[in-house]
Design a protein around this motif. Structure first.
Motif, PDB file in Angstrom:
ATOM      1  N   GLU A 188      36.937  25.280 -10.305  1.00 19.82           N
ATOM      2  CA  GLU A 188      36.364  25.429  -8.940  1.00 19.82           C
ATOM      3  C   GLU A 188      37.964  25.213  -7.828  1.00 19.82           C
ATOM      4  O   GLU A 188      38.148  25.069  -6.592  1.00 19.82           O
ATOM      5  CB  GLU A 188      35.444  24.614  -8.315  1.00 19.82           C
ATOM      6  N   ASP A 189      39.133  24.504  -8.553  1.00 18.80           N
ATOM      7  CA  ASP A 189      40.058  24.877  -7.474  1.00 18.80           C
ATOM      8  C   ASP A 189      40.312  25.637  -7.378  1.00 18.80           C
ATOM      9  O   ASP A 189      40.278  26.392  -7.661  1.00 18.80           O
ATOM     10  CB  ASP A 189      41.628  23.969  -8.916  1.00 18.80           C
ATOM     11  N   PRO A 190      40.906  25.926  -5.795  1.00 13.52           N
ATOM     12  CA  PRO A 190      41.783  26.754  -4.840  1.00 13.52           C
ATOM     13  C   PRO A 190      42.931  27.525  -5.656  1.00 13.52           C
ATOM     14  O   PRO A 190      43.823  25.906  -5.768  1.00 13.52           O
ATOM     15  CB  PRO A 190      41.886  26.332  -3.954  1.00 13.52           C
ATOM     16  N   ILE A 191      43.111  28.402  -5.696  1.00 15.66           N
ATOM     17  CA  ILE A 191      44.529  28.876  -5.877  1.00 15.66           C
ATOM     18  C   ILE A 191      44.947  30.041  -5.288  1.00 15.66           C
ATOM     19  O   ILE A 191      44.040  30.748  -4.461  1.00 15.66           O
ATOM     20  CB  ILE A 191      44.478  29.008  -7.703  1.00 15.66           C
ATOM     21  N   PHE A 192      45.960  30.666  -5.255  1.00 15.24           N
ATOM     22  CA  PHE A 192      46.551  31.867  -4.861  1.00 15.24           C
ATOM     23  C   PHE A 192      48.008  32.555  -5.288  1.00 15.24           C
ATOM     24  O   PHE A 192      48.844  31.523  -6.183  1.00 15.24           O
ATOM     25  CB  PHE A 192      46.903  31.474  -2.716  1.00 15.24           C
ATOM     26  N   SER A 200      50.457  39.897   1.636  1.00 14.67           N
ATOM     27  CA  SER A 200      50.116  39.109   1.633  1.00 14.67           C
ATOM     28  C   SER A 200      49.357  38.251   0.306  1.00 14.67           C
ATOM     29  O   SER A 200      49.562  38.818  -0.757  1.00 14.67           O
ATOM     30  CB  SER A 200      48.954  38.764   2.667  1.00 14.67           C
ATOM     31  N   ALA A 201      49.065  36.619   0.111  1.00 11.51           N
ATOM     32  CA  ALA A 201      49.106  35.927  -0.888  1.00 11.51           C
ATOM     33  C   ALA A 201      47.134  36.280  -1.175  1.00 11.51           C
ATOM     34  O   ALA A 201      46.724  36.199   0.059  1.00 11.51           O
ATOM     35  CB  ALA A 201      48.954  34.487  -0.628  1.00 11.51           C
ATOM     36  N   GLY A 257      46.040  26.344  -4.327  1.00  9.31           N
ATOM     37  CA  GLY A 257      45.492  26.916  -3.490  1.00  9.31           C
ATOM     38  C   GLY A 257      45.049  26.060  -2.442  1.00  9.31           C
ATOM     39  O   GLY A 257      45.207  24.410  -2.778  1.00  9.31           O
ATOM     40  N   VAL A 258      44.840  25.776  -0.897  1.00 10.18           N
ATOM     41  CA  VAL A 258      44.343  26.001  -0.191  1.00 10.18           C
ATOM     42  C   VAL A 258      42.902  25.543   0.026  1.00 10.18           C
ATOM     43  O   VAL A 258      42.472  26.378   0.366  1.00 10.18           O
ATOM     44  CB  VAL A 258      45.548  25.823   1.582  1.00 10.18           C
ATOM     45  N   THR A 267      51.075  22.787  -3.234  1.00  6.58           N
ATOM     46  CA  THR A 267      51.255  24.706  -3.216  1.00  6.58           C
ATOM     47  C   THR A 267      52.704  24.530  -4.424  1.00  6.58           C
ATOM     48  O   THR A 267      52.302  25.822  -4.509  1.00  6.58           O
ATOM     49  CB  THR A 267      50.945  25.015  -2.421  1.00  6.58           C
ATOM     50  N   SER A 268      53.042  24.303  -4.367  1.00  7.98           N
ATOM     51  CA  SER A 268      54.009  23.821  -5.111  1.00  7.98           C
ATOM     52  C   SER A 268      53.664  24.031  -7.281  1.00  7.98           C
ATOM     53  O   SER A 268      54.910  24.003  -8.119  1.00  7.98           O
ATOM     54  CB  SER A 268      55.498  22.862  -5.440  1.00  7.98           C
ATOM     55  N   ARG A 269      52.434  23.366  -6.826  1.00 14.61           N
ATOM     56  CA  ARG A 269      51.896  22.957  -8.423  1.00 14.61           C
ATOM     57  C   ARG A 269      51.496  24.051  -8.687  1.00 14.61           C
ATOM     58  O   ARG A 269      51.110  25.374  -8.869  1.00 14.61           O
ATOM     59  CB  ARG A 269      50.541  21.723  -7.843  1.00 14.61           C
ATOM     60  N   TRP A 270      51.789  24.606 -10.288  1.00 14.08           N
ATOM     61  CA  TRP A 270      52.334  26.215 -10.646  1.00 14.08           C
ATOM     62  C   TRP A 270      51.188  25.962 -12.392  1.00 14.08           C
ATOM     63  O   TRP A 270      51.481  24.631 -12.693  1.00 14.08           O
ATOM     64  CB  TRP A 270      53.851  26.002 -11.326  1.00 14.08           C
TER      65      TRP A 270
END
Length: 307
Positions: A188-192, A200-201, A257-258, A267-270
């Protein structure tokens, strides 16, 4: 009247507490994908494995995301005309720069270019290409990369930046990435991610951490097992089936993501790199596994990954 043996509340003292034990456990199910051409009525039957329900889902193999018009174009003997997305760049202490993308976007020795589009009122009008470099390190569907208890087969390529056009000078961002460990990724972690062909993302979430999925890497009908990969889905239910990743998104960097429930996250986490997708989800290699492969190929850990 009050029940017997019930703790009494006394003024100016700590209120009585009662032990609480949860008797509920999370419900699990086994999901097995079946290609539509092999689907039959037998898959509607209820089945179990050691009391765990089994659910069959009509879904074909994942397809590699390739499409003309995206940012990276490869010119090689096998990958001529292949398009994809630049995931990011590794910058070494000696000044060398390597661009990262999927292995099925290019092949060993290929010349790779960055392609950008002129825009008028948001409409693409013509394109121009810049030399990115030559693919010097390459792997697809092997060999095995092992991180802790996770074993996977990668689909990745490293493009040595040319002196005339460094990848880092052309890439969308120059954020220094933090490698998100597999043990620190949660469902459930948000990502983009940014697909180079998009304006756009694309937002999504982690649906599962380590799943096995067959993928038609080269769109030639041959299935390969990529191994334990991230499974990504939409953040909210879709009333009409929509793909999360589209052709051209191969190589996109998956980032934290947020969340709509809290403040802006880092958001720098890859998290990983998009490989491909099917009708329901997209699939990405773990960043930690990719990083392990890169350090082995380049024989160094003294490097910085830029998103």
């Amino acid at each position: 009247s009050e029940p017997e043996n019930q703790p009494q509340f006394i003024l100016d003292q700590i209120p009585p507490t009662h032990p609480y034990r949860s008797l509920s456990f999370p419900k699990y199910e086994i999901i097995i994908d079946v290609a539509p051409e092999y689907w039959g009525d037998k898959y509607y039957e209820r089945r179990e494995f050691e009391t765990t329900p089994i659910r069959y889902r009509k879904s074909g193999p994942a397809k590699a995301n390739l499409r003309t018009g995206d940012r990276i174009v490869s010119e090689g003997s096998i990958s001529s005309g292949s398009y994809g997305t630049l995931c990011g760049t590794f910058k070494l202490e000696n000044g060398d720069v390597f661009g990262l993308t999927c292995g099925h976007v290019t092949d060993l020795g290929s010349e790779v270019h960055l392609e950008s589009f002129r825009r008028i009122l948001g409409i693409k009008f013509g394109s121009q290409r810049f030399p990115l470099g030559t693919t010097q390190h390459y792997t697809t569907c092997g060999p095995d990369i092992k991180i802790g208890q996770v074993t996977t087969k990668l689909d990745a390529a490293l493009i040595k930046g040319s002196n005339s056009s460094s990848p880092s000078s052309q890439h969308r961002n120059t954020t220094s990435a933090i490698i998100q460990k597999i043990s620190e990724i949660h469902q459930e972690d948000p990502i983009f991610f940014y697909g180079a062909y998009r304006n756009s993302a694309t937002k999504g979430k982690v649906s599962a951490l380590t799943v096995r999925k067959s993928i038609d890497v080269f769109n030639d009908g041959t299935l390969h097992s990529i191994g334990d990969v991230l499974m990504l889905g939409h953040r909210s239910p879709q009333y009409v089936s929509q793909r999360l990743s589209n052709p051209g998104d191969s190589g996109s960097a998956v980032r934290l993501g947020v969340s709509s429930l809290g403040p802006d996250d880092d958001t720098s986490r890859w998290y990983g790199m998009i490989i491909g997708g099917d009708e329901h989800h997209s699939y990405a290699s773990h960043a930690e596994c990719i990083y392990a492969w890169v350090t082995r190929e380049l024989n160094t850990q003294n490097m910085q990954f830029l998103l």
